[in-house]
Design a protein around this motif. Structure first.
Motif, short mmCIF file in Angstrom:
data_model
loop_
_atom_site.label_atom_id
_atom_site.label_comp_id
_atom_site.label_asym_id
_atom_site.label_seq_id
_atom_site.Cartn_x
_atom_site.Cartn_y
_atom_site.Cartn_z
N LEU A 63 41.96 40.73 32.68
CA LEU A 63 43.16 40.44 33.45
C LEU A 63 44.02 39.36 32.80
O LEU A 63 45.25 39.42 32.82
CB LEU A 63 42.78 40.03 34.88
CG LEU A 63 42.16 41.13 35.73
CD1 LEU A 63 41.65 40.56 37.06
CD2 LEU A 63 43.15 42.26 35.98
N GLY A 85 43.47 38.77 41.24
CA GLY A 85 43.28 40.18 40.93
C GLY A 85 41.83 40.47 40.62
O GLY A 85 41.07 39.58 40.21
N GLY A 124 46.76 43.19 35.59
CA GLY A 124 47.21 41.93 35.01
C GLY A 124 48.73 41.83 34.95
O GLY A 124 49.30 40.76 35.15
N GLY A 128 41.88 35.47 37.24
CA GLY A 128 41.37 36.71 36.66
C GLY A 128 39.89 36.63 36.41
O GLY A 128 39.37 37.32 35.52
N GLY A 165 41.68 48.69 41.15
CA GLY A 165 42.09 47.29 41.03
C GLY A 165 42.71 46.81 42.32
O GLY A 165 43.20 47.60 43.14
N PRO A 216 42.96 46.90 33.40
CA PRO A 216 43.35 45.49 33.40
C PRO A 216 44.82 45.30 33.04
O PRO A 216 45.45 44.36 33.53
CB PRO A 216 42.43 44.86 32.34
CG PRO A 216 41.26 45.78 32.26
CD PRO A 216 41.81 47.15 32.51
#
Length: 388
Positions: free
Chosen positions: A55, A165, A218, A141, A172, A214
């Protein structure tokens, strides 16, 4: 636009933009929601990113490109080849390097105008408050519950907004938390008030994660950070965004404040709390002696994992069979032997122990699992062996 603690720009505008910055951020300057003032807010912002992994990789790159003035990076790990499938801020030339150094080098290539502060430390109760209070926003992350609770509590005590996250397999989640010591806003503890039982939630290492996920999550986290800094849009405060990559869908759930929860008054050493394992274990150093004394090592990993690295003498057995029929899945000859289960890091072998517990509850034979799994065995007994 929502009403609440996150309706106004979080950061005051910084210095006037230089000619180079005017050119670099031209696509931001044409946006009414950002413009010159918003870009100066970004320039003046200090954002702490927890983890330079899956992330943190896209978040750091997008925040750097967006012109966030100062980025702090917290990670005590080094780059391994298994990281490269999803941690796109690192490359082959960074193998063995500290992640904070590799990430900082990539940020510099993207935008040399950004200041990077490297924190090559493991977050704990002694350092997390001091780190968090030096930044305006935290992007969490982290890949483990212990760090998430630490970060959440530190953000609460310092009244620092947190963009959070998580990822696993093809799914996710993203949210924004903001609260003070009086618990006047939604926090991670409102989403997860209780610690999950050890081993009940697999990590990405055990459960896997598609490499592109990710990047999706992210990037969403970095967008939320930009919105908080500039005061534009409606942040995910009090909302949990869930993404399913297999069906390519997004849906949203509301998070409410747990008014009965006790206020956060200090950070706790959550590493110890989250890693407590009530199952009997055998250390990697003691494994050989136990096997020479007659114990049988049972490997509950998948076949492809055994192709990467295996412990000599281990007997392969599917975890699904153990969980379906318990000790009956064990070969008859093993049911009267001491057994040590092992997997990659310990989560699946703990589940195997639970599956056979009724059979061994009143027998003289011992059943345990390998502490830390084969990763610990490689690290402590056979360094240099392949890992994954």
């Amino acid at each position: 636009m929502m009403t609440g603690p996150l309706t106004v720009p979080l950061i005051e505008p910084g210095a006037e933009l230089t000619a180079e910055e005017l050119s670099r951020y031209a696509r931001h300057l044409t946006l009414d929601q950002v413009g010159m003032t918003g870009q100066r807010r970004l320039k003046n912002a200090r954002v702490l990113v927890i983890g330079a992994g899956g992330l943190g990789s896209p978040a750091l790159q997008h925040l750097a490109a967006a012109g966030v003035g100062t980025l702090g990076i917290v990670d005590d790990d080094v780059v391994e080849v298994t990281n490269l499938q999803r941690q796109v801020i690192h490359g082959v030339d960074s193998l063995g390097a500290r992640k904070v150094d590799s990430a900082a080098a990539t940020v510099a290539r993207i935008n040399p105008l950004v200041t990077v502060e490297r924190h090559a430390v493991r977050l704990d109760a002694d350092n997390v408050i001091e780190l968090v209070r030096n930044y305006d926003i935290v992007l969490d992350g982290a890949d483990n519950f212990a760090t998430r609770y630490l970060v959440s509590d530190a953000c609460t005590l310092t009244s620092t907004p947190c963009v959070w996250g998580s990822i696993l397999r093809f799914e996710g989640r993203v949210s924004v938390f903001c609260s003070g010591p009086s618990h006047d806003g939604v926090t991670y503890r409102d989403l997860h008030p209780d610690l999950p039982p050890p081993g009940s939630v697999p990590s990405c290492a055990a459960g896997g994660v598609i490499g592109s996920l990710p990047g999706t999550i992210g990037s969403l986290m970095s967008t939320e950070a930009v919105k908080l800094i500039t005061g534009c849009g409606e942040p995910l405060y009090g909302r949990l965004l869930l993404h399913d990559g297999l069906s390519m869908t997004f849906r949203e759930l509301r998070i409410t404040i747990d008014t009965d929860a006790p206020p956060v008054t200090a950070v706790e050493d959550m590493v110890q709390v989250c890693t407590t394992d009530s199952h009997p274990t055998v250390s990697p150093e003691d494994l050989d002696a136990r096997m020479r004394a007659g114990a049988v090592l049972v490997d509950v990993r998948d076949a492809w994992e055994r192709d990467v690295v295996s412990i000599p003498g281990a007997v392969p057995l599917q975890l699904s069979a153990l969980e379906e029929i318990g000790a009956a899945a064990l070969p008859t000859a093993l049911r009267s032997r001491d057994i040590i289960f092992h997997c990659k890091s310990g989560a699946r072998s703990a589940r195997a122990l639970d599956a056979v517990a009724p059979h061994f509850a009143r027998r003289e034979e011992n059943v345990a699992h390998l502490e830390g799994g084969i990763l610990a065995w490689v690290r402590q007994v056979q360094p240099g062996s392949p890992t994954y």
